[in-house]
Design a protein around this motif. Structure first.
Motif, mmCIF file in Angstrom:
data_model
loop_
_atom_site.group_PDB
_atom_site.id
_atom_site.type_symbol
_atom_site.label_atom_id
_atom_site.label_comp_id
_atom_site.label_asym_id
_atom_site.label_seq_id
_atom_site.Cartn_x
_atom_site.Cartn_y
_atom_site.Cartn_z
ATOM 1 N N ALA A 152 0.837 -1.202 0.000
ATOM 2 C CA ALA A 152 0.000 0.000 0.000
ATOM 3 C C ALA A 152 0.875 1.257 0.000
ATOM 4 C CB ALA A 152 -0.912 0.005 1.227
ATOM 5 N N PRO A 153 0.398 2.328 -0.658
ATOM 6 C CA PRO A 153 1.208 3.550 -0.775
ATOM 7 C C PRO A 153 1.073 4.451 0.453
ATOM 8 C CG PRO A 153 -0.844 3.832 -1.960
ATOM 9 C CD PRO A 153 -0.885 2.438 -1.392
ATOM 10 N N PHE A 154 2.177 5.011 0.858
ATOM 11 C CA PHE A 154 2.203 5.976 1.952
ATOM 12 C C PHE A 154 3.151 7.110 1.575
ATOM 13 C CE2 PHE A 154 0.488 2.366 4.107
ATOM 14 C CZ PHE A 154 -0.198 2.842 5.214
ATOM 15 N N TRP A 155 2.880 8.284 2.135
ATOM 16 C CA TRP A 155 3.828 9.392 2.110
ATOM 17 C C TRP A 155 4.452 9.505 3.494
ATOM 18 C CZ3 TRP A 155 4.421 10.937 -2.708
ATOM 19 C CH2 TRP A 155 3.341 11.027 -3.580
ATOM 20 N N THR A 156 5.721 9.880 3.547
ATOM 21 C CA THR A 156 6.316 10.281 4.819
ATOM 22 C C THR A 156 6.801 11.719 4.660
ATOM 23 O OG1 THR A 156 8.648 9.685 4.445
ATOM 24 C CG2 THR A 156 7.152 7.923 5.122
ATOM 25 N N TYR A 157 6.607 12.517 5.711
ATOM 26 C CA TYR A 157 6.969 13.933 5.666
ATOM 27 C C TYR A 157 7.892 14.282 6.824
ATOM 28 C CZ TYR A 157 3.033 14.336 2.398
ATOM 29 O OH TYR A 157 2.182 14.178 1.337
ATOM 30 N N ASP A 158 8.890 15.097 6.521
ATOM 31 C CA ASP A 158 9.775 15.659 7.538
ATOM 32 C C ASP A 158 9.607 17.169 7.534
ATOM 33 O OD1 ASP A 158 10.632 13.061 7.645
ATOM 34 O OD2 ASP A 158 12.667 13.457 6.935
ATOM 35 N N ALA A 159 9.743 17.793 8.694
ATOM 36 C CA ALA A 159 9.696 19.256 8.771
ATOM 37 C C ALA A 159 10.236 19.717 10.116
ATOM 38 C CB ALA A 159 8.261 19.772 8.587
ATOM 39 N N ASP A 160 10.893 20.870 10.095
ATOM 40 C CA ASP A 160 11.263 21.565 11.328
ATOM 41 C C ASP A 160 10.206 22.633 11.563
ATOM 42 O OD1 ASP A 160 13.493 19.986 11.245
ATOM 43 O OD2 ASP A 160 14.836 21.569 10.538
ATOM 44 N N THR A 161 9.701 22.730 12.794
ATOM 45 C CA THR A 161 8.633 23.691 13.077
ATOM 46 C C THR A 161 9.018 24.614 14.219
ATOM 47 O OG1 THR A 161 7.499 22.229 14.670
ATOM 48 C CG2 THR A 161 6.892 22.021 12.340
ATOM 49 N N ASP A 162 8.557 25.853 14.102
ATOM 50 C CA ASP A 162 8.716 26.851 15.161
ATOM 51 C C ASP A 162 7.343 27.509 15.342
ATOM 52 O OD1 ASP A 162 10.566 28.502 16.932
ATOM 53 O OD2 ASP A 162 9.616 30.070 15.726
ATOM 54 N N SER A 163 6.781 27.406 16.539
ATOM 55 C CA SER A 163 5.396 27.847 16.765
ATOM 56 C C SER A 163 5.326 28.894 17.873
ATOM 57 C CB SER A 163 4.513 26.645 17.154
ATOM 58 O OG SER A 163 4.574 25.627 16.187
ATOM 59 N N ARG A 164 4.617 29.974 17.578
ATOM 60 C CA ARG A 164 4.333 31.015 18.575
ATOM 61 C C ARG A 164 2.881 30.843 19.016
ATOM 62 N NH1 ARG A 164 6.690 32.416 14.408
ATOM 63 N NH2 ARG A 164 4.781 33.151 13.391
ATOM 64 N N TYR A 165 2.644 30.993 20.309
ATOM 65 C CA TYR A 165 1.290 30.758 20.809
ATOM 66 C C TYR A 165 0.872 31.812 21.816
ATOM 67 C CZ TYR A 165 3.341 29.074 25.194
ATOM 68 O OH TYR A 165 4.037 28.994 26.378
ATOM 69 N N ARG A 213 9.795 21.991 17.328
ATOM 70 C CA ARG A 213 9.874 20.532 17.231
ATOM 71 C C ARG A 213 10.247 20.145 15.807
ATOM 72 N NH1 ARG A 213 8.098 15.607 19.510
ATOM 73 N NH2 ARG A 213 7.319 16.648 21.391
ATOM 74 N N ASP A 214 11.122 19.151 15.689
ATOM 75 C CA ASP A 214 11.494 18.604 14.388
ATOM 76 C C ASP A 214 10.750 17.286 14.189
ATOM 77 O OD1 ASP A 214 13.209 20.726 14.243
ATOM 78 O OD2 ASP A 214 15.002 19.576 14.743
ATOM 79 N N PHE A 215 10.024 17.169 13.083
ATOM 80 C CA PHE A 215 9.259 15.969 12.783
ATOM 81 C C PHE A 215 10.005 15.117 11.762
ATOM 82 C CE2 PHE A 215 6.043 18.893 14.333
ATOM 83 C CZ PHE A 215 5.230 18.084 15.107
ATOM 84 N N ASP A 216 10.003 13.809 11.990
ATOM 85 C CA ASP A 216 10.668 12.873 11.091
ATOM 86 C C ASP A 216 9.716 11.745 10.725
ATOM 87 O OD1 ASP A 216 12.888 11.663 9.671
ATOM 88 O OD2 ASP A 216 13.015 10.221 11.323
ATOM 89 N N ASP A 217 9.512 11.553 9.436
ATOM 90 C CA ASP A 217 8.698 10.447 8.916
ATOM 91 C C ASP A 217 7.283 10.425 9.490
ATOM 92 O OD1 ASP A 217 10.643 9.524 7.213
ATOM 93 O OD2 ASP A 217 11.416 8.011 8.586
ATOM 94 N N VAL A 218 6.580 11.551 9.379
ATOM 95 C CA VAL A 218 5.151 11.563 9.683
ATOM 96 C C VAL A 218 4.457 10.793 8.574
ATOM 97 C CG1 VAL A 218 3.096 12.985 9.974
ATOM 98 C CG2 VAL A 218 5.280 13.741 10.923
#
Length: 379
Positions: free
Chosen positions: A159-172, A215-220
């Protein structure tokens, strides 16, 4: 869902079809027993195959030509699945509803899968896991239980999947709630009489809060099939992506492979929703206190990349009262998910039985409820 028909590799010894041996690194011939090893990739080749693509280039259709391929496909007229065709073949059947399909004349370019997790479970092992899961279902139709005993074959699908990486910086911005207690006098009813008593009442004092979290995300992981219920595919977790291998057609021998029907942009939107949930938890921890209110979160994304991968799933379909139900087994771990039918006859009998038991218990407790005289021995 776009699905390639089963891939075929001829045996060098007898000409019959080879198949990938789940959990192994070889192809086997069921006819004569011939074994053919799958060539191992050099470390450099493996590293190159697992490098993520820049997301911006994928979204703007600016990937290198080597990262894409031309495919022919058609839509299943019954369930809407998109069946892909290999080589010169023009006819097949939909693996999910068995409807015959014929290839369209057109073709289109798609992003190639870069890597896959090979099947670790054999069909027999997957069927055992499915039988255990189905056998545990309450109010399942008898025909479903017969289905598990009939030895029905399962389809192995990558089955097909996408994996996504991203570095995030969030102000709240938000609020931090801190508990405090006050003594209040309240009215309570005791033995039918009203009394005034004192008790501790919890209240919350709110303070404005703001800050930033990173937070840095790896392989979402995002399932790239729209024909299967997202809940089923997403609940097949966990997957051990450390077992990813560079894409090789050898691993597809005897199996089917889906093409994606959730595009890269839609998949990115779903990945961002997953990230947002994690970021909100980070924000709540950063706010602290006993309770938190999150008013607004603004997130900047950077270093965004993606991969297109294939993951192994054993599948079976079952029809009951004119409706199809699908079952899925994680081909790496044996986790089972599925849609389930209910036998309304069994439910009706269970309800009736519960009513009878309830009435019997009530009669034994107080026969006069039913207008019956109480026997002397119960008086």
């Amino acid at each position: 869902m776009a699905v390639t028909e089963a891939n075929h590799w001829p045996c060098a010894q007898c000409g019959a079809d080879l198949r990938y041996a789940a959990g192994q690194t070889e192809l086997k011939c069921d006819h004569c027993g011939f074994v053919q090893a799958i060539p191992a990739k050099a470390p450099r080749q493996k590293a190159q195959a697992l490098i993520e693509h820049p997301l911006a280039k994928g979204l703007s259709d600016d990937l290198p030509a080597a990262a894409t391929e031309e495919v022919r496909s058609t839509s299943c007229p019954n369930c809407g699945a998109v069946v892909e065709f290999q080589g010169a073949n023009h006819a097949s059947q939909c693996p999910f509803c068995a409807t015959p399909v014929v290839v369209d004349t057109g073709s289109h370019r798609r992003i190639k899968p870069q890597a896959l997790v090979p099947f670790a479970l054999t069909e027999s092992q997957a069927r055992t896991a499915l039988k255990g899961w189905l056998g545990s279902l309450w109010f399942a139709p008898n025909s479903l239980l017969e289905f598990t005993r009939a030895g029905r074959t399962m389809d192995g699908v990558y089955a097909p999947f996408w994996t996504y990486d991203a570095d995030t910086d969030s102000r709240y911005t938000g609020q931090r709630g801190e508990y405090y207690y006050v003594t209040e006098t309240v009215n309570v009813t005791v033995n039918g009489k009203t009394e005034r008593r004192q008790q501790q009442v919890r209240k919350t004092r709110w303070h404005a809060a703001s800050g930033r979290v990173s937070r840095d995300f790896d392989d979402v992981l995002v399932m790239a099939s729209s024909s299967l219920p997202a809940r089923l595919g997403n609940d097949l977790t966990p997957w051990d992506l450390s077992q990813l291998q560079p894409y090789s057609a050898d691993y597809l021998a005897g199996f089917q492979a889906e093409g994606y029907t959730v595009g890269l942009a839609d998949g990115w939107g779903r990945a961002q929703a997953v990230m947002a949930g994690v970021i909100e938890n980070d924000v709540r921890r950063d706010i602290g206190g006993d309770e938190q209110r999150v008013d607004q979160v603004d997130t900047d994304y950077s270093a965004e990349t993606f991969k297109h991968i294939l993951l192994p799933i054993w599948m079976a379909a079952y029809k009951y009262s004119g409706k199809s139900y699908r079952f899925m087994v994680n081909g790496q771990t044996g986790e089972v998910q599925g849609e389930r039918p209910y036998s309304w006859w069994k439910i009706s009998f269970a309800v009736l039985g519960a009513v009878v038991l309830g009435l019997g218990a009530a009669y034994l407790y107080d026969p006069s409820i039913f207008g019956a005289s109480v026997p002397d021995w119960m008086d």
